[in-house]
Design a protein around this motif. Sequence first.
Motif, PDB file in Angstrom:
ATOM      1  N   ILE A   1      48.858  30.597  49.995  1.00 51.13           N
ATOM      2  CA  ILE A   1      47.993  31.671  49.477  1.00 51.13           C
ATOM      3  C   ILE A   1      47.599  31.309  48.047  1.00 51.13           C
ATOM      4  N   GLU A   2      46.298  31.369  47.744  1.00 56.14           N
ATOM      5  CA  GLU A   2      45.853  31.257  46.357  1.00 56.14           C
ATOM      6  C   GLU A   2      45.910  32.671  45.805  1.00 56.14           C
ATOM      7  N   VAL A   3      46.790  32.876  44.847  1.00 60.44           N
ATOM      8  CA  VAL A   3      46.941  34.217  44.265  1.00 60.44           C
ATOM      9  C   VAL A   3      46.040  34.291  43.032  1.00 60.44           C
ATOM     10  N   ILE A   4      45.095  35.206  43.067  1.00 58.15           N
ATOM     11  CA  ILE A   4      44.125  35.322  41.965  1.00 58.15           C
ATOM     12  C   ILE A   4      44.380  36.617  41.216  1.00 58.15           C
ATOM     13  N   VAL A   5      44.395  36.524  39.894  1.00 57.81           N
ATOM     14  CA  VAL A   5      44.526  37.730  39.062  1.00 57.81           C
ATOM     15  C   VAL A   5      43.277  37.815  38.186  1.00 57.81           C
ATOM     16  N   ARG A   6      42.682  39.012  38.138  1.00 60.25           N
ATOM     17  CA  ARG A   6      41.439  39.193  37.372  1.00 60.25           C
ATOM     18  C   ARG A   6      41.574  40.331  36.369  1.00 60.25           C
ATOM     19  N   ASN A   7      41.157  40.053  35.132  1.00 62.76           N
ATOM     20  CA  ASN A   7      41.105  41.087  34.098  1.00 62.76           C
ATOM     21  C   ASN A   7      39.670  41.536  33.831  1.00 62.76           C
TER      22      ASN A   7
ATOM     23  N   THR B   1      33.924  38.540  37.146  1.00 59.08           N
ATOM     24  CA  THR B   1      32.952  37.444  37.075  1.00 59.08           C
ATOM     25  C   THR B   1      33.092  36.650  38.374  1.00 59.08           C
ATOM     26  N   GLY B   2      32.311  35.589  38.523  1.00 56.37           N
ATOM     27  CA  GLY B   2      32.447  34.714  39.688  1.00 56.37           C
ATOM     28  C   GLY B   2      32.270  35.462  40.989  1.00 56.37           C
ATOM     29  N   SER B   3      33.123  35.113  41.958  1.00 55.81           N
ATOM     30  CA  SER B   3      32.921  35.642  43.314  1.00 55.81           C
ATOM     31  C   SER B   3      33.080  37.162  43.386  1.00 55.81           C
ATOM     32  N   LEU B   4      33.841  37.753  42.473  1.00 60.37           N
ATOM     33  CA  LEU B   4      34.054  39.212  42.528  1.00 60.37           C
ATOM     34  C   LEU B   4      32.744  39.967  42.311  1.00 60.37           C
TER      35      LEU B   4
ATOM     36  N   GLY C   1      37.181  27.320  53.886  1.00 57.94           N
ATOM     37  CA  GLY C   1      36.566  27.722  52.614  1.00 57.94           C
ATOM     38  C   GLY C   1      37.396  28.745  51.862  1.00 57.94           C
ATOM     39  N   ASP C   2      38.723  28.681  51.984  1.00 54.05           N
ATOM     40  CA  ASP C   2      39.633  29.583  51.250  1.00 54.05           C
ATOM     41  C   ASP C   2      39.189  31.060  51.317  1.00 54.05           C
ATOM     42  N   PRO C   3      39.091  31.667  52.504  1.00 59.43           N
ATOM     43  CA  PRO C   3      38.593  33.045  52.586  1.00 59.43           C
ATOM     44  C   PRO C   3      39.538  34.069  51.945  1.00 59.43           C
TER      45      PRO C   3
ATOM     46  N   ILE D   1      40.125  35.705  31.434  1.00 53.74           N
ATOM     47  CA  ILE D   1      39.251  36.465  32.342  1.00 53.74           C
ATOM     48  C   ILE D   1      39.880  36.584  33.727  1.00 53.74           C
ATOM     49  N   ASP D   2      40.265  35.434  34.296  1.00 56.50           N
ATOM     50  CA  ASP D   2      40.942  35.421  35.594  1.00 56.50           C
ATOM     51  C   ASP D   2      41.654  34.089  35.770  1.00 56.50           C
ATOM     52  N   PHE D   3      42.497  34.006  36.778  1.00 53.60           N
ATOM     53  CA  PHE D   3      43.180  32.732  37.052  1.00 53.60           C
ATOM     54  C   PHE D   3      43.750  32.746  38.460  1.00 53.60           C
ATOM     55  N   LYS D   4      44.098  31.537  38.889  1.00 52.77           N
ATOM     56  CA  LYS D   4      44.692  31.356  40.225  1.00 52.77           C
ATOM     57  C   LYS D   4      46.058  30.696  40.063  1.00 52.77           C
ATOM     58  N   ILE D   5      47.036  31.195  40.804  1.00 55.75           N
ATOM     59  CA  ILE D   5      48.339  30.526  40.809  1.00 55.75           C
ATOM     60  C   ILE D   5      48.768  30.256  42.251  1.00 55.75           C
TER      61      ILE D   5
ATOM     62  N   ASP E   1      41.113  24.292  34.782  1.00 52.48           N
ATOM     63  CA  ASP E   1      40.586  24.094  36.147  1.00 52.48           C
ATOM     64  C   ASP E   1      40.812  25.343  37.002  1.00 52.48           C
ATOM     65  N   SER E   2      41.874  26.085  36.700  1.00 48.27           N
ATOM     66  CA  SER E   2      42.257  27.194  37.585  1.00 48.27           C
ATOM     67  C   SER E   2      42.206  28.558  36.890  1.00 48.27           C
ATOM     68  N   CYS E   3      41.703  28.566  35.645  1.00 45.57           N
ATOM     69  CA  CYS E   3      41.597  29.825  34.883  1.00 45.57           C
ATOM     70  C   CYS E   3      40.189  29.945  34.324  1.00 45.57           C
ATOM     71  N   ARG E   4      39.841  31.146  33.902  1.00 46.27           N
ATOM     72  CA  ARG E   4      38.635  31.300  33.082  1.00 46.27           C
ATOM     73  C   ARG E   4      39.046  31.829  31.707  1.00 46.27           C
ATOM     74  N   PHE E   5      38.575  31.136  30.687  1.00 47.47           N
ATOM     75  CA  PHE E   5      38.820  31.554  29.294  1.00 47.47           C
ATOM     76  C   PHE E   5      37.483  31.733  28.604  1.00 47.47           C
TER      77      PHE E   5
ATOM     78  N   PHE F   1      31.624  23.069  34.063  1.00 49.39           N
ATOM     79  CA  PHE F   1      31.278  22.074  35.092  1.00 49.39           C
ATOM     80  C   PHE F   1      30.521  22.738  36.239  1.00 49.39           C
ATOM     81  N   ARG F   2      31.066  23.885  36.736  1.00 51.36           N
ATOM     82  CA  ARG F   2      30.412  24.583  37.860  1.00 51.36           C
ATOM     83  C   ARG F   2      28.950  24.890  37.553  1.00 51.36           C
ATOM     84  N   GLN F   3      28.703  25.330  36.306  1.00 52.08           N
ATOM     85  CA  GLN F   3      27.361  25.824  35.945  1.00 52.08           C
ATOM     86  C   GLN F   3      26.556  24.829  35.116  1.00 52.08           C
TER      87      GLN F   3
HETATM   88  P1  TYD Z   1      36.528  33.100  41.947  1.00 51.24           P
HETATM   89  O1  TYD Z   1      35.717  33.950  41.034  1.00 51.24           O
HETATM   90  O2  TYD Z   1      36.934  33.719  43.236  1.00 51.24           O
HETATM   91  O3  TYD Z   1      35.818  31.753  42.240  1.00 51.24           O
HETATM   92  P2  TYD Z   1      34.316  31.227  42.271  1.00 51.24           P
HETATM   93  O4  TYD Z   1      33.531  31.938  41.222  1.00 51.24           O
HETATM   94  O5  TYD Z   1      34.540  29.783  41.953  1.00 51.24           O
HETATM   95  O6  TYD Z   1      33.872  31.519  43.661  1.00 51.24           O
HETATM   96  O7  TYD Z   1      37.831  32.553  41.209  1.00 51.24           O
HETATM   97  C1  TYD Z   1      38.682  33.352  40.457  1.00 51.24           C
HETATM   98  C2  TYD Z   1      39.582  32.497  39.610  1.00 51.24           C
HETATM   99  O8  TYD Z   1      40.496  31.772  40.412  1.00 51.24           O
HETATM  100  C3  TYD Z   1      38.850  31.437  38.768  1.00 51.24           C
HETATM  101  O9  TYD Z   1      39.536  31.319  37.525  1.00 51.24           O
HETATM  102  C4  TYD Z   1      39.006  30.175  39.558  1.00 51.24           C
HETATM  103  C5  TYD Z   1      40.327  30.364  40.265  1.00 51.24           C
HETATM  104  N1  TYD Z   1      40.400  29.737  41.594  1.00 51.24           N
HETATM  105  C6  TYD Z   1      40.891  28.458  41.729  1.00 51.24           C
HETATM  106  O10 TYD Z   1      41.286  27.817  40.729  1.00 51.24           O
HETATM  107  N2  TYD Z   1      40.963  27.898  42.965  1.00 51.24           N
HETATM  108  C7  TYD Z   1      40.577  28.553  44.073  1.00 51.24           C
HETATM  109  O11 TYD Z   1      40.671  27.982  45.194  1.00 51.24           O
HETATM  110  C8  TYD Z   1      40.067  29.879  43.934  1.00 51.24           C
HETATM  111  C9  TYD Z   1      39.590  30.672  45.133  1.00 51.24           C
HETATM  112  C10 TYD Z   1      39.996  30.438  42.670  1.00 51.24           C
END
Ligand code: TYD
Length: 236
Positions: free
Chosen positions: A89-95, A98-101, A128-130, A175-179, A198-202, A216-218
């Motif tokens: 499970i990719e555990v995402i925490v958001r404060n 932004t992004g997919s939310l 695709g990590d649903p 902003i958010d991160f994944k663990i 790579d796994s957080c947004r600052f 990089f994404r944008q």
């Molecule tokens: P999210 O907004 O869902 O991703 P995107 O905008 O790329 O669709 O991502 C939330 C946060 O979790 C962001 O800091 C990136 C991180 N994340 C990963 O590092 N790996 C992952 O597989 C996922 C789903 C998120």
Amino acid sequence: MKKKELLYEGKGKKMYKTDDEFLLITEFKDDLTAFNAEKRGNEAGKGALNCKISTELFHLLEKGGIATHLVETLSENEQLVKKCKIVPIEVIVRNVATGSLTKRLGIKDGTKLPFALVEFCLKDDALGDPFINDEHCLLLNLVKNQEQIEEIKTIARKINSILLDFFDTKNLRLIDFKIELGLDKDNKLILADEISPDSCRFWDKETNEKLDKDRFRQDLGNVKMAYEEVLKRILN
Ligand code: TYD
Ligand code: ATP
């Protein structure tokens, strides 16, 4: 510690076996990927930056009472870690939204959330990590029981609270991160993988400048400079 055969090569790291069956060596790569590896790049020195940043943050979290897989840093881009059974499970925490939310729920980009939102994604590149909910976790046997889901959420929120306070003193908004969490040899849930840009947004506290993989994404440029800036602030 002897580095033995490659166990797994992922998008951002290589995992090697060692002569101790309970320990692995993580090698951080310079490769960058986004959008489920549809976009690929490389930044010389990025692996070393992530290794250092993740090491610093794992030490901070250990001090705050979070058990982690980190044993020691071996070189500028290698860590010795406890081998664990990763909970898929990719555990995402958001404060902040932004992004997919923002795309999924229509919340305006940059909206501060009233509480830290914990979300789960199934760790499955082919799918695709649903996004999944608690019941999907139970249905797919990703966790033992509801109690373990609550434990995962509690750990995720505690990590968020420690990191939020820390980055606030560094003039950065977390902003958010994944663990990723894993079960160690005693079946205890511990923090595994990495925590890095790579796994957080600052975002910079004053200007909201993005200092993470979104550069990089944008295609915002100066990716490595942003990671260097995050490390500089962590060490200050
Ligand atoms: P999210 O907004 O869902 O991703 P995107 O905008 O790329 O669709 O991502 C939330 C946060 O979790 C962001 O800091 C990136 C991180 N994340 C990963 O590092 N790996 C992952 O597989 C996922 C789903 C998120
Ligand atoms: P993603 O993590 O986004 O699914 P990936 O597999 O490409 O993609 P990498 O970071 O490149 O990810 O690879 C590292 C792999 O090692 C991940 O699958 C991660 O779950 C796993 N891993 C991290 N820490 C440990 C650990 N302590 N024990 C066992 N496996 C680990």
